[in-house]
Design a protein around this motif. Sequence first.
Motif, PDB file in Angstrom:
ATOM      1  N   UNK A  70       0.833  -1.206   0.000  1.00 46.42           N
ATOM      2  CA  UNK A  70       0.000   0.000   0.000  1.00 46.42           C
ATOM      3  C   UNK A  70       0.866   1.255   0.000  1.00 46.42           C
ATOM      4  N   UNK A  71       1.925   1.232   0.796  1.00 46.30           N
ATOM      5  CA  UNK A  71       2.827   2.383   0.831  1.00 46.30           C
ATOM      6  C   UNK A  71       3.536   2.568  -0.509  1.00 46.30           C
ATOM      7  N   UNK A  72       3.965   1.484  -1.121  1.00 45.00           N
ATOM      8  CA  UNK A  72       4.630   1.580  -2.422  1.00 45.00           C
ATOM      9  C   UNK A  72       3.671   2.134  -3.475  1.00 45.00           C
ATOM     10  N   UNK A  73       2.423   1.664  -3.462  1.00 43.91           N
ATOM     11  CA  UNK A  73       1.423   2.182  -4.395  1.00 43.91           C
ATOM     12  C   UNK A  73       1.194   3.680  -4.197  1.00 43.91           C
ATOM     13  N   UNK A  74       1.286   4.110  -2.943  1.00 41.84           N
ATOM     14  CA  UNK A  74       1.090   5.531  -2.630  1.00 41.84           C
ATOM     15  C   UNK A  74       2.328   6.365  -2.938  1.00 41.84           C
ATOM     16  N   UNK A  75       3.427   5.709  -3.313  1.00 40.42           N
ATOM     17  CA  UNK A  75       4.619   6.438  -3.718  1.00 40.42           C
ATOM     18  C   UNK A  75       5.613   6.720  -2.615  1.00 40.42           C
ATOM     19  N   UNK A  76       5.508   6.001  -1.516  1.00 37.97           N
ATOM     20  CA  UNK A  76       6.460   6.169  -0.413  1.00 37.97           C
ATOM     21  C   UNK A  76       6.775   4.785   0.128  1.00 37.97           C
ATOM     22  N   UNK A  99       6.744  15.056   6.221  1.00 40.08           N
ATOM     23  CA  UNK A  99       6.345  16.256   5.479  1.00 40.08           C
ATOM     24  C   UNK A  99       4.868  16.143   5.104  1.00 40.08           C
ATOM     25  N   UNK A 100       4.310  17.220   4.589  1.00 38.89           N
ATOM     26  CA  UNK A 100       2.917  17.208   4.145  1.00 38.89           C
ATOM     27  C   UNK A 100       2.679  16.179   3.050  1.00 38.89           C
ATOM     28  N   UNK A 101       3.589  16.118   2.076  1.00 38.04           N
ATOM     29  CA  UNK A 101       3.441  15.155   0.993  1.00 38.04           C
ATOM     30  C   UNK A 101       3.551  13.714   1.474  1.00 38.04           C
ATOM     31  N   UNK A 102       4.444  13.471   2.430  1.00 40.43           N
ATOM     32  CA  UNK A 102       4.584  12.122   2.982  1.00 40.43           C
ATOM     33  C   UNK A 102       3.330  11.732   3.758  1.00 40.43           C
ATOM     34  N   UNK A 103       2.802  12.668   4.530  1.00 37.63           N
ATOM     35  CA  UNK A 103       1.579  12.389   5.289  1.00 37.63           C
ATOM     36  C   UNK A 103       0.410  12.103   4.347  1.00 37.63           C
ATOM     37  N   UNK A 104       0.320  12.849   3.239  1.00 37.95           N
ATOM     38  CA  UNK A 104      -0.750  12.602   2.268  1.00 37.95           C
ATOM     39  C   UNK A 104      -0.611  11.203   1.677  1.00 37.95           C
ATOM     40  N   UNK A 105       0.612  10.777   1.440  1.00 42.89           N
ATOM     41  CA  UNK A 105       0.823   9.438   0.882  1.00 42.89           C
ATOM     42  C   UNK A 105       0.438   8.351   1.887  1.00 42.89           C
ATOM     43  N   UNK A 106       0.732   8.559   3.159  1.00 42.50           N
ATOM     44  CA  UNK A 106       0.313   7.589   4.180  1.00 42.50           C
ATOM     45  C   UNK A 106      -1.212   7.545   4.245  1.00 42.50           C
ATOM     46  N   UNK A 107      -1.845   8.713   4.216  1.00 38.69           N
ATOM     47  CA  UNK A 107      -3.310   8.762   4.242  1.00 38.69           C
ATOM     48  C   UNK A 107      -3.893   8.090   3.002  1.00 38.69           C
ATOM     49  N   UNK A 108      -3.257   8.254   1.869  1.00 43.70           N
ATOM     50  CA  UNK A 108      -3.698   7.614   0.637  1.00 43.70           C
ATOM     51  C   UNK A 108      -3.563   6.090   0.745  1.00 43.70           C
ATOM     52  N   UNK A 109      -2.467   5.636   1.318  1.00 43.65           N
ATOM     53  CA  UNK A 109      -2.288   4.191   1.539  1.00 43.65           C
ATOM     54  C   UNK A 109      -3.394   3.657   2.442  1.00 43.65           C
ATOM     55  N   UNK A 110      -3.787   4.444   3.447  1.00 39.99           N
ATOM     56  CA  UNK A 110      -4.891   4.024   4.323  1.00 39.99           C
ATOM     57  C   UNK A 110      -6.196   3.907   3.548  1.00 39.99           C
ATOM     58  N   UNK A 111      -6.454   4.871   2.658  1.00 41.53           N
ATOM     59  CA  UNK A 111      -7.680   4.805   1.851  1.00 41.53           C
ATOM     60  C   UNK A 111      -7.701   3.517   1.034  1.00 41.53           C
ATOM     61  N   UNK A 112      -6.578   3.190   0.425  1.00 40.49           N
ATOM     62  CA  UNK A 112      -6.493   1.975  -0.376  1.00 40.49           C
ATOM     63  C   UNK A 112      -6.688   0.739   0.503  1.00 40.49           C
ATOM     64  N   UNK A 113      -6.054   0.715   1.667  1.00 41.69           N
ATOM     65  CA  UNK A 113      -6.173  -0.430   2.574  1.00 41.69           C
ATOM     66  C   UNK A 113      -7.602  -0.626   3.079  1.00 41.69           C
ATOM     67  N   UNK A 114      -8.349   0.463   3.176  1.00 44.73           N
ATOM     68  CA  UNK A 114      -9.709   0.377   3.716  1.00 44.73           C
ATOM     69  C   UNK A 114     -10.633  -0.429   2.813  1.00 44.73           C
ATOM     70  N   UNK A 115     -10.311  -0.489   1.531  1.00 41.48           N
ATOM     71  CA  UNK A 115     -11.192  -1.188   0.599  1.00 41.48           C
ATOM     72  C   UNK A 115     -12.459  -0.413   0.292  1.00 41.48           C
TER      73      UNK A 115
END
Length: 183
Positions: A70-76, A99-115
């Motif tokens: 999930x993190x790799x898909x989000x770019x981090x 950073x803001x961009x890193x936090x957005x990527x973690x949040x994006x990975x969470x969205x993907x993980x949520x299904x």
Amino acid sequence: MVGLRGSSGSGKSTLLALCAGFITPRAGQVERVAGLAWLGQAGHLFHGSLRENLQLAAAGEADDALLADAMALAGLGVDDPALPDGLDTRIGEGRRGLSGGQAQRVALARAWLSGARLWLLDEPTRGLDPDTAKAVWQRVRAMATDRGAGVLVATHDPLVLAGAERVLHLVAKRLQEVDDAAA
């Protein structure tokens, strides 16, 4: 992909909060949709490890391989130098340490993980430099497509609006469809 645009203070964030069920309408009703993911303006993270932050969204216990994917898909990637301890990297309350961009990527990975089948995004590229904003938006599109998720995104970012299949403009508390030429 539906873009929602409007001037500052027009109610874009309020509309998303209504859709998410964070607030209730004074009149009328909002049909609740099961399984939605929220990505706010500043990818909120909690005090704890990266693993714990990702597990918050995972349906059931996700193993480390799925979290890393999930993190790799989000770019981090979890091997990124910004994450010195990989999934065990400690994150302070309110995303301290990223950073803001890193936090957005973690949040994006969470969205993907949520299904979740519906993603509500409130200014997902706000405060990011142009290159990071472009990368984050490309990841949003790819990850939502991978999950078969619909996206409703409130934004001022022309890049994001250009990538939307439909654009709605919030004017005087009314939604108006924007034709392709005006977008």
